[in-house]
Every structure is written in structure tokens, then in C-alpha cells.
Motif scaffolding. Structure first.
Motif, mmCIF file in Angstrom:
data_model
loop_
_atom_site.group_PDB
_atom_site.id
_atom_site.type_symbol
_atom_site.label_atom_id
_atom_site.label_comp_id
_atom_site.label_asym_id
_atom_site.label_seq_id
_atom_site.Cartn_x
_atom_site.Cartn_y
_atom_site.Cartn_z
ATOM 1 N N ASP A 214 84.660 59.795 37.847
ATOM 2 C CA ASP A 214 85.112 58.535 38.243
ATOM 3 C C ASP A 214 84.575 57.616 37.101
ATOM 4 O OD1 ASP A 214 86.396 59.380 40.500
ATOM 5 O OD2 ASP A 214 84.734 59.190 41.926
ATOM 6 N N THR A 215 84.233 57.994 36.014
ATOM 7 C CA THR A 215 83.903 56.879 35.014
ATOM 8 C C THR A 215 84.913 56.441 34.446
ATOM 9 O OG1 THR A 215 83.757 58.714 33.509
ATOM 10 C CG2 THR A 215 81.704 58.165 34.476
ATOM 11 N N SER A 216 84.980 55.277 33.917
ATOM 12 C CA SER A 216 85.977 54.555 33.178
ATOM 13 C C SER A 216 86.031 55.141 31.810
ATOM 14 C CB SER A 216 85.812 53.166 33.118
ATOM 15 O OG SER A 216 84.751 52.683 31.927
ATOM 16 N N GLU A 217 87.486 55.013 31.253
ATOM 17 C CA GLU A 217 87.863 55.479 29.842
ATOM 18 C C GLU A 217 87.022 55.007 28.994
ATOM 19 O OE1 GLU A 217 91.881 57.176 28.342
ATOM 20 O OE2 GLU A 217 91.941 54.872 28.404
ATOM 21 N N GLU A 218 86.892 53.488 28.955
ATOM 22 C CA GLU A 218 86.203 52.731 28.040
ATOM 23 C C GLU A 218 84.668 52.945 27.886
ATOM 24 O OE1 GLU A 218 85.403 48.132 27.100
ATOM 25 O OE2 GLU A 218 85.815 48.634 29.217
ATOM 26 N N ILE A 219 83.961 53.645 29.072
ATOM 27 C CA ILE A 219 82.439 54.008 28.896
ATOM 28 C C ILE A 219 82.502 55.453 28.306
ATOM 29 C CG2 ILE A 219 80.525 54.750 30.543
ATOM 30 C CD1 ILE A 219 80.647 51.747 30.534
ATOM 31 N N ARG A 220 83.355 56.443 28.716
ATOM 32 C CA ARG A 220 83.303 57.473 28.090
ATOM 33 C C ARG A 220 83.319 57.318 26.505
ATOM 34 N NH1 ARG A 220 86.873 58.668 32.408
ATOM 35 N NH2 ARG A 220 88.970 58.983 30.910
ATOM 36 N N TYR B 123 73.953 54.515 36.250
ATOM 37 C CA TYR B 123 75.256 54.513 36.522
ATOM 38 C C TYR B 123 75.683 55.569 37.166
ATOM 39 C CZ TYR B 123 80.292 54.301 35.242
ATOM 40 O OH TYR B 123 81.759 54.096 35.129
ATOM 41 N N LEU B 124 75.129 57.052 36.710
ATOM 42 C CA LEU B 124 75.416 58.212 37.079
ATOM 43 C C LEU B 124 74.965 58.205 38.557
ATOM 44 C CD1 LEU B 124 76.658 61.115 36.644
ATOM 45 C CD2 LEU B 124 74.727 61.817 35.585
ATOM 46 N N TYR B 125 73.554 57.740 38.700
ATOM 47 C CA TYR B 125 73.067 58.060 40.041
ATOM 48 C C TYR B 125 73.810 57.291 41.125
ATOM 49 C CZ TYR B 125 69.693 56.631 43.729
ATOM 50 O OH TYR B 125 69.061 56.357 45.040
ATOM 51 N N HIS B 126 74.351 56.214 40.788
ATOM 52 C CA HIS B 126 75.060 55.398 41.813
ATOM 53 C C HIS B 126 76.619 55.964 42.098
ATOM 54 C CE1 HIS B 126 72.367 51.911 42.900
ATOM 55 N NE2 HIS B 126 72.117 52.019 41.519
ATOM 56 N N LEU B 127 76.953 56.549 40.803
ATOM 57 C CA LEU B 127 78.305 57.240 41.086
ATOM 58 C C LEU B 127 78.118 58.636 42.143
ATOM 59 C CD1 LEU B 127 79.560 57.192 37.581
ATOM 60 C CD2 LEU B 127 80.786 56.099 39.507
ATOM 61 N N ASN B 128 77.028 59.106 42.071
ATOM 62 C CA ASN B 128 76.733 60.287 42.898
ATOM 63 C C ASN B 128 76.376 60.046 44.228
ATOM 64 O OD1 ASN B 128 77.308 62.220 40.766
ATOM 65 N ND2 ASN B 128 75.296 62.029 39.823
ATOM 66 N N PRO C 188 77.572 56.778 51.122
ATOM 67 C CA PRO C 188 78.699 56.051 50.521
ATOM 68 C C PRO C 188 78.247 55.296 49.215
ATOM 69 C CG PRO C 188 77.603 54.935 52.434
ATOM 70 C CD PRO C 188 77.037 56.132 52.334
ATOM 71 N N ARG C 189 79.206 54.917 48.415
ATOM 72 C CA ARG C 189 78.893 54.398 47.005
ATOM 73 C C ARG C 189 78.484 52.831 47.441
ATOM 74 N NH1 ARG C 189 83.339 56.968 43.171
ATOM 75 N NH2 ARG C 189 82.407 58.976 42.691
ATOM 76 N N ASP C 190 77.831 52.148 46.294
ATOM 77 C CA ASP C 190 77.483 50.810 46.592
ATOM 78 C C ASP C 190 78.031 50.456 45.145
ATOM 79 O OD1 ASP C 190 76.226 48.271 45.667
ATOM 80 O OD2 ASP C 190 74.286 49.024 46.049
ATOM 81 N N TYR C 191 79.226 49.803 45.320
ATOM 82 C CA TYR C 191 80.269 49.303 44.218
ATOM 83 C C TYR C 191 79.855 48.275 43.509
ATOM 84 C CZ TYR C 191 83.666 52.746 45.961
ATOM 85 O OH TYR C 191 84.455 53.906 46.294
ATOM 86 N N HIS C 192 78.975 47.554 43.984
ATOM 87 C CA HIS C 192 78.306 46.479 43.411
ATOM 88 C C HIS C 192 77.304 46.864 42.502
ATOM 89 C CE1 HIS C 192 74.493 43.760 43.073
ATOM 90 N NE2 HIS C 192 75.285 42.998 42.771
ATOM 91 N N ALA C 193 76.550 47.922 42.761
ATOM 92 C CA ALA C 193 75.662 48.679 41.685
ATOM 93 C C ALA C 193 76.382 49.224 40.504
ATOM 94 C CB ALA C 193 74.729 49.489 42.596
ATOM 95 N N ILE C 194 77.350 49.891 40.949
ATOM 96 C CA ILE C 194 78.225 50.666 39.743
ATOM 97 C C ILE C 194 78.729 49.744 38.808
ATOM 98 C CG2 ILE C 194 80.396 52.062 39.672
ATOM 99 C CD1 ILE C 194 79.655 53.327 42.207
ATOM 100 N N ASP C 195 79.322 48.542 39.349
ATOM 101 C CA ASP C 195 79.887 47.582 38.405
ATOM 102 C C ASP C 195 78.887 46.980 37.658
ATOM 103 O OD1 ASP C 195 82.417 48.128 39.179
ATOM 104 O OD2 ASP C 195 82.314 46.238 40.896
ATOM 105 N N ARG C 196 77.680 46.858 38.235
ATOM 106 C CA ARG C 196 76.722 45.868 37.580
ATOM 107 C C ARG C 196 76.060 47.180 36.258
ATOM 108 N NH1 ARG C 196 75.348 41.361 36.440
ATOM 109 N NH2 ARG C 196 75.006 40.499 38.623
#
Length: 257
Positions: free
Chosen positions: A116-122, A180-185, A188-196
Motif C-alpha cells: 500500500d505504499t505510494s509509487e512516489e515513496i518507493r 511509516y511502515l509501522y502505521h501501514l501494518n 485499523p489504520r490511522d490514516y492521519h499518521a500514515i499521511d503525516r
């Protein structure tokens, strides 16, 4: 009218759609990325303040659509046409520009570490890792007789930051992406934390690259005694760093002085 509540997956999809629309707006009409950054800030604030996200995103879609509509009307009034003489729709032009910009980052290595990582980040991680693996030791040799030798605090700090951002560990990520990986895993996900975390990583990479390029420019300017081979290698490294800044659209993300 009551807006249907979005599921977490739908929220992610809508947010990505808005981001794409801001990219279209910036690329097509030569606008600053500041409007997209402002949206990101509003979105994070909405999450922090427990605002109704469905209503918030509906309003944001309306806002960016209105901005695009106004610019399209300006273009139409000027009878702008493609180079072949045939009119080209905004959607076609925007899709073409976005695909062109996507191709710019695809030439950098891609490091996959979560589905679920963005292409830009990869690809940004791959670009920083490539800088470390392919260019860094040669750069240290070039700098050994300058004020920016490996023992200087400036280079020590830059090298530490590069390892933090681009050095790949056992999970095929850098330390800078561990949270970032911690929050992706999480579920339920914290989308605020993932975006941050994603935003913070991009900003740190941008700051590092601008700081590094400033040093390289000083060396190129202030050390004319460098031999021809060193100067050619320095030029190659500068081109790589400036290319990453340009291709990932990081030019405006500079450290405040």
C-alpha cells in the motif's frame, strides 16, 4: 443534504483523487505546489479535529474543480490548441502531463516494502539508496582535500541523514520510513499518521537534497584546483542530485533560513 459516510478505503481513494487534481492544476496551468501542500495541511487538521471527513472531502473536491474550471475558461477564451492544430481537452492534456511526470520518477530504482505504499515513496527511496550506493564514496574522495572532508561536521551530518533516509535494512526500508511502515501494518489504520509520515519523509528528503546540492555548488565554485577527473565526477553527482529534485518536484520544498 446528508452526505454518505465514506469507508476508510473510500477516504483513501478520494484523497488520492484530490491530490491528482491538484497535480493536474499545477502541471497544466504552471501553478505552484503550495495549493496542494495547503490541502494536505487542511486534511491533517480535519483529522486532528475530528471534522466530518466525508463533508470535508466533498467541499475540497468542489474547490479544486472550481479552480480548474476557471483556468479552463481562460484557456478556452484564448483559443489554445495543440501543436498539431487540433484542440486538446484539459483532461487529455492533464493525463499526458501526469504520465510524463510519472515516467520521470520511474527511471529511478523502485524499492517495494509494502503493497500500500505510494509509487512516489518507493522510487524516492530508490533514488536516495542509489545516491548512497553509487555516488557517495566517490564524492567523499572528491571532497577529501576541501573544507568538506569526511571528518567535517557538515559531511558527517549529511552522511548520517543519507543513511537514515536511503540505507536499506532488513525490512527493505530505511530508518526514515520505519514509522511509516509501522502505521501501514496497524489495523485499523490511522490514516492521519500514515499521511503525516509520508509527508515528513518527502520533506526530509527534499531538505537533504537541497542541503547537499548547496555544498556541491560551493565546492564546484570555490575549488578550481580540483583535477579534471574530480570535476567531471562532481558534475555528474550534481546532475544526479538536481535531477532527483526536479523529477520528484521538490524544488519548492527548501529549508527555511
Amino acid at each position: 443534504m446528508q452526505v454518505k459516510k465514506l469507508t476508510p478505503g473510500e477516504i483513501t481513494e478520494v484523497v488520492n483523487k484530490i491530490r491528482k487534481r491538484y497535480d493536474e492544476y499545477s502541471y497544466k496551468f504552471f501553478k505552484s505546489r503550495s495549493l496542494k501542500i495547503a490541502f494536505e495541511e487542511r486534511y491533517l487538521n480535519a483529522l486532528e479535529e475530528s471534522v466530518d471527513v466525508s463533508n470535508f472531502l466533498l467541499a475540497e473536491i468542489g474547490a479544486i474543480d472550481e479552480l480548474i474550471k476557471r483556468e479552463e475558461e481562460k484557456v478556452a477564451s484564448g483559443s489554445v490548441r495543440s501543436s498539431g492544430g487540433d484542440s486538446m481537452s484539459f483532461s487529455d492534456k492533464a493525463d499526458k502531463i501526469i504520465e510524463e511526470n510519472r515516467k520521470k520518477i520511474l527511471k529511478y530504482p523502485e524499492i517495494r516494502f509494502h503493497k500500500d505504499t505510494s509509487e512516489e515513496i518507493r522510487h524516492l527511496l530508490g533514488a536516495l539508496n542509489n545516491l548512497e550506493q553509487k555516488y557517495w564514496e566517490n564524492l567523499i574522495l572528491i571532497l577529501k582535500d576541501t573544507a568538506y572532508s569526511r571528518n567535517s561536521m557538515t559531511i558527517i551530518n549529511l552522511e548520517s541523514k543519507l543513511r537514515y533516509l536511503g540505507s536499506i535494512g532488513k525490512d527493505r526500508i530505511s530508518s526514515g520510513l520505519s514509522r511509516y511502515l509501522y502505521h501501514l501494518n496497524l489495523f485499523p489504520r490511522d490514516y492521519h499518521a500514515i499521511d503525516r509520515e509520508e509527508k515528513d519523509y518527502i520533506l526530509e528528503c527534499a531538505f537533504f537534497l537541497h542541503d547537499l546540492y548547496d555544498i556541491l555548488l560551493r565546492v564546484a565554485t570555490n575549488y578550481p584546483e580540483l583535477n579534471e577527473q574530480s570535476r567531471e565526477s562532481l558534475k555528474e553527482i550534481m546532475a544526479y542530485v538536481s535531477g532527483v529534485i526536479e523529477n520528484f518536484r521538490l524544488k519548492d520544498l527548501k529549508r527555511r533560513k
